[in-house]
Every structure is written in structure tokens, then in C-alpha cells.
Design an enzyme around this catalytic site. Sequence first.
Site, PDB file in Angstrom:
ATOM      1  N   LYS A  55    -129.855  52.905  14.776  1.00 17.88           N
ATOM      2  CA  LYS A  55    -130.060  52.381  16.137  1.00 17.88           C
ATOM      3  C   LYS A  55    -128.900  51.443  16.473  1.00 17.88           C
ATOM      4  O   LYS A  55    -128.324  51.498  17.540  1.00 17.88           O
ATOM      5  CB  LYS A  55    -131.391  51.623  16.179  1.00 17.88           C
ATOM      6  CG  LYS A  55    -131.703  51.027  17.548  1.00 17.88           C
ATOM      7  CD  LYS A  55    -133.110  50.525  17.612  1.00 17.88           C
ATOM      8  CE  LYS A  55    -133.304  49.380  16.659  1.00 17.88           C
ATOM      9  NZ  LYS A  55    -133.640  48.121  17.231  1.00 17.88           N
ATOM     10  N   LYS A 110    -108.202  56.573 -10.308  1.00 25.11           N
ATOM     11  CA  LYS A 110    -107.318  55.817  -9.418  1.00 25.11           C
ATOM     12  C   LYS A 110    -107.354  56.412  -7.998  1.00 25.11           C
ATOM     13  O   LYS A 110    -107.441  55.691  -7.001  1.00 25.11           O
ATOM     14  CB  LYS A 110    -105.896  55.842  -9.986  1.00 25.11           C
ATOM     15  CG  LYS A 110    -104.807  55.360  -9.067  1.00 25.11           C
ATOM     16  CD  LYS A 110    -104.911  53.893  -8.747  1.00 25.11           C
ATOM     17  CE  LYS A 110    -103.821  53.463  -7.762  1.00 25.11           C
ATOM     18  NZ  LYS A 110    -104.085  52.155  -7.182  1.00 25.11           N
TER      19      LYS A 110
END
Length: 301
Positions: free
Chosen positions: A241, A179
Site C-alpha cells: 500500500k 564477490k
Amino acid sequence: MLNVTDKFSGRVGFLGLGIMGSPMALNLIKAGCDVIVWNRTKSKCDPLISLGAKYSSSPEEVAANCDVTFAMLTDPESAIDVACGKNGAVSGMGPGKGYVDVSTVDVATSKLINEHIKARGALFLEAPVSGSKKLAEDGQLIFLTADDRSLYELVSPLLDILGKSRFYLGKVGNGAAMKLVVNMIMGRLRILLSKKVGLDPSILVEVVSQGAISAPMYSLKGPSMVKSQYPTAFPLKHQQKKLMLTQDLRLALGLAESVSQSTPIAAAANELYKVAKSYGLSDEDFSAVIEALKAKSQDTA
Ligand SMILES: NC(=O)C1=CN([C@@H]2O[C@H](COP(=O)(O)OP(=O)(O)OC[C@H]3O[C@@H](n4cnc5c(N)ncnc54)[C@H](OP(=O)(O)O)[C@@H]3O)[C@@H](O)[C@H]2O)C=CC1
Ligand SMILES: O=CC(=O)O
């Protein structure tokens, strides 16, 4: 004794009727279960009582009167208090009974409650949920369960009323850990963290894909990332990039700067792509960025 059947016919207790607990208890009542409720603020029991629930005046009484008792409480402190405190559920437990804690707690808390329940000869299942109020109302929660397998099998019909899927994760603490890992939004970190705490990353990918934080990209990339495979769909060099140079990120960073909003995650992500590039991964899929995190973990180990 508890019997494993495809239908649950015993009496169900429900402790904690907050945002999540109320709709969950309501769904059990609507499904025809015999439900006894308790809440610290008694008035929250009233709507459920008017719809057929019975009421007991303490967690101890609920547990004593029920075959299986669910608890949905705020945090570790309240979960311990309601289970192990004065007139707590533990005092009403005994052989043939089960306690299912669906609260979000840490591993240590779950283990502590487990020990107290077991000391009474009863069975314990931790079962925190991935979901939200709406999903609780719609019976679409995801249960992340661990510990007693026979109790898991026994309450599965109830979990199926409350949720759309359930995972049995083994030893106590694994439900709480899953969880907490699921709730970390950083996808790639989730995989590494889950591995380090002993969870199966492929199950994590499945759990996430069914919850509110699912993302098609994560479902698509997750399974191959777990296997450290990066079949190129979008080369890493382009992603890096893009992070550095393309209009969207530059404008986004500019916008953030204009309102003095720090964006450390975007900056940190870019650093990781640079590291991955330096490892010669430019032509791999951009999901290979996880390799930069693996290397970082080893550096700091
Ligand atoms: N809300 C969500 O979207 C989700 C929540 N969860 C988890 O579910 C759990 C419950 O959340 P939620 O229902 O939203 O929270 P709420 O604050 O609405 O309800 C909390 C419940 O805990 C009870 N409680 C708190 N402290 C004590 C205490 N010391 N003694 C006895 N009872 C106490 C409250 O009683 P009282 O009414 O008297 O205050 C209430 O019944 C949390 O662990 C949460 O992390 C998990 C998935 C989604
Ligand atoms: O705890 C919240 C959730 O969405 O899961």
C-alpha cells in the site's frame, strides 16, 4: 615446503599497485613483512620501495623470489595476462609456492589461473575482496576465498593484516561468485542468486552485513528470509500500500517524472509486492516478497 603456522614468515610478492593494491602492499610492509613488488607502471612501486619493499622487474621474477605472491589487477584480462602471459607469475611458480589472486574476476578466469598455477605444482587461492580504498588503507577488507585450504591457512595471518574478516568458501570459483553476488545491490535477488549458484545464502547474509553495502534492515531480515520465515514486523500489505499510495513514494515518483528520471526498480518492486499479496502473504512480514521472486524463477525455469 610451505608450513602452516600462526605467523607468516616467508617472502611476500605483490603484483598490481593500483588504488587497492598500493595500500594493501603498504600494510604488509608496515606489519614487518618482507615484500617484493611489481607494477606495470613502475613509478607506482617507488613509494613502497622507499618504505622498504624490494622490486623485481616482472611477475615471473616476483613469483620466483617469493613464497607467496598476491595479485590485485583490474579485470579478468589483466589477471590472466599477469599470471599466464609472457614473463607472467606462472613461469616463476613451483612446488612450495602459493599464488593468491585478490582481483575481482569471473569464475572462468579464476579456474583458468588456478589450472595454470596447479600445473606448476604450486597452490592457488582466489581471494577477491569486498571493500574500498579506505577499507584497504585501514586494513578492513573482507576476503572471499576459495580453493586450496592449506594455502588459505598459511596466508591467514596476512589476510588478517589486510582485512577484518575472511571467508573460506570451498572450491575454486566460489570466491569469485560470492564477490559478484555481493556486488548486486538487490538484497532479495542476492539470496536467490547465491542459492542457485551453489553458495550458502546464510554466509552471504553475513558477508554483506560486514561490508560497505550492509544495511541494518538486511541484517535483520536476511537470516529469516534464508529460512523462508517471515515473522511479521511490518505487514506486506502495508508495504505494498505504501509503495502505491503513500506520499513519500508518490512524491518521489512525481519528482523523478519531473526530471524525466526513469525509476524502473521502484515500479518493479511494486509489481512484486502485488504478486506476493495475490499469494495470500498480505499479513506476513514484507520480507515475504522474496516468495514472489521464487515463484517467478520457477515460472522461467
Ligand atoms: N577500488 C575499489 O573500491 C575496489 C576494487 N576492487 C577490485 O580490485 C581490483 C583492483 O582495483 P583498483 O586497485 O581499484 O584498480 P586500479 O585501476 O587502481 O589498479 C589496477 C591495477 O592493475 C594493473 N593492470 C591493469 N591492466 C594491466 C595489464 N594489462 N597488465 C598488467 N597490469 C595491469 C594496473 O597497473 P598500472 O598501474 O600500470 O595501470 C594497476 O596496478 C579490481 O579487480 C577491482 O574490481 C575490489 C573491491 C573494491
Ligand atoms: O567492488 C567493490 C566493493 O565495494 O566490494
